[in-house]
Design a protein around this motif. Sequence first.
Motif, PDB file in Angstrom:
ATOM      1  N   MET A   1       0.861  -1.174   0.000  1.00  0.00           N
ATOM      2  CA  MET A   1       0.000   0.000   0.000  1.00  0.00           C
ATOM      3  C   MET A   1       0.906   1.235   0.000  1.00  0.00           C
ATOM      4  O   MET A   1       1.801   1.362   0.825  1.00  0.00           O
ATOM      5  N   THR A   2       0.623   2.132  -0.896  1.00  0.00           N
ATOM      6  CA  THR A   2       1.439   3.339  -1.016  1.00  0.00           C
ATOM      7  C   THR A   2       1.055   4.340   0.066  1.00  0.00           C
ATOM      8  O   THR A   2      -0.032   4.248   0.657  1.00  0.00           O
ATOM      9  N   PRO A   3       1.936   5.287   0.336  1.00  0.00           N
ATOM     10  CA  PRO A   3       1.587   6.304   1.343  1.00  0.00           C
ATOM     11  C   PRO A   3       0.335   7.098   0.975  1.00  0.00           C
ATOM     12  O   PRO A   3      -0.456   7.473   1.852  1.00  0.00           O
ATOM     13  N   GLU A   4       0.108   7.350  -0.313  1.00  0.00           N
ATOM     14  CA  GLU A   4      -1.102   8.062  -0.734  1.00  0.00           C
ATOM     15  C   GLU A   4      -2.353   7.245  -0.442  1.00  0.00           C
ATOM     16  O   GLU A   4      -3.383   7.770  -0.017  1.00  0.00           O
ATOM     17  N   GLN A   5      -2.266   5.928  -0.661  1.00  0.00           N
ATOM     18  CA  GLN A   5      -3.410   5.064  -0.389  1.00  0.00           C
ATOM     19  C   GLN A   5      -3.688   4.987   1.117  1.00  0.00           C
ATOM     20  O   GLN A   5      -4.837   4.955   1.541  1.00  0.00           O
ATOM     21  N   LYS A   6      -2.607   4.947   1.913  1.00  0.00           N
ATOM     22  CA  LYS A   6      -2.787   4.935   3.365  1.00  0.00           C
ATOM     23  C   LYS A   6      -3.449   6.228   3.846  1.00  0.00           C
ATOM     24  O   LYS A   6      -4.342   6.215   4.691  1.00  0.00           O
ATOM     25  N   LEU A   7      -2.996   7.355   3.280  1.00  0.00           N
ATOM     26  CA  LEU A   7      -3.577   8.641   3.647  1.00  0.00           C
ATOM     27  C   LEU A   7      -5.034   8.728   3.203  1.00  0.00           C
ATOM     28  O   LEU A   7      -5.903   9.209   3.950  1.00  0.00           O
ATOM     29  N   ALA A   8      -5.344   8.243   2.001  1.00  0.00           N
ATOM     30  CA  ALA A   8      -6.728   8.245   1.518  1.00  0.00           C
ATOM     31  C   ALA A   8      -7.605   7.354   2.389  1.00  0.00           C
ATOM     32  O   ALA A   8      -8.760   7.699   2.701  1.00  0.00           O
TER      33      ALA A   8
END
Length: 99
Positions: A1-8
């Motif tokens: 999971m990318t950091p953007e996906q984690k933030l989303a």
Amino acid sequence: MTPEQKLAALFAADAPPARDYAFQARIAERIAARRAWMTVMALVPWAIAAAAVLWGLSPIVAPLAESLEATIEPSALVLAVASAAAIAALWLSRRFSAA
């Protein structure tokens, strides 16, 4: 999971509810109040016309009312008492109902 996906995913968990029921209730209340006032305002001309007609007919109706006063007074009293009892019964049934 990318950091953007984690933030989303983190922001999606804190998303506000799809509906704000308090806001909808306030808007519905304002709409109902506006409709009630508009209904009252629409009835004002009819009330004025009825008052004018009754004022115009008062010389004709006054002698008739004086002759019927003796018979109407007891029935009006009974009707008033029955109306008060019906209103009290409705109020008490709504006040003490289970729902």
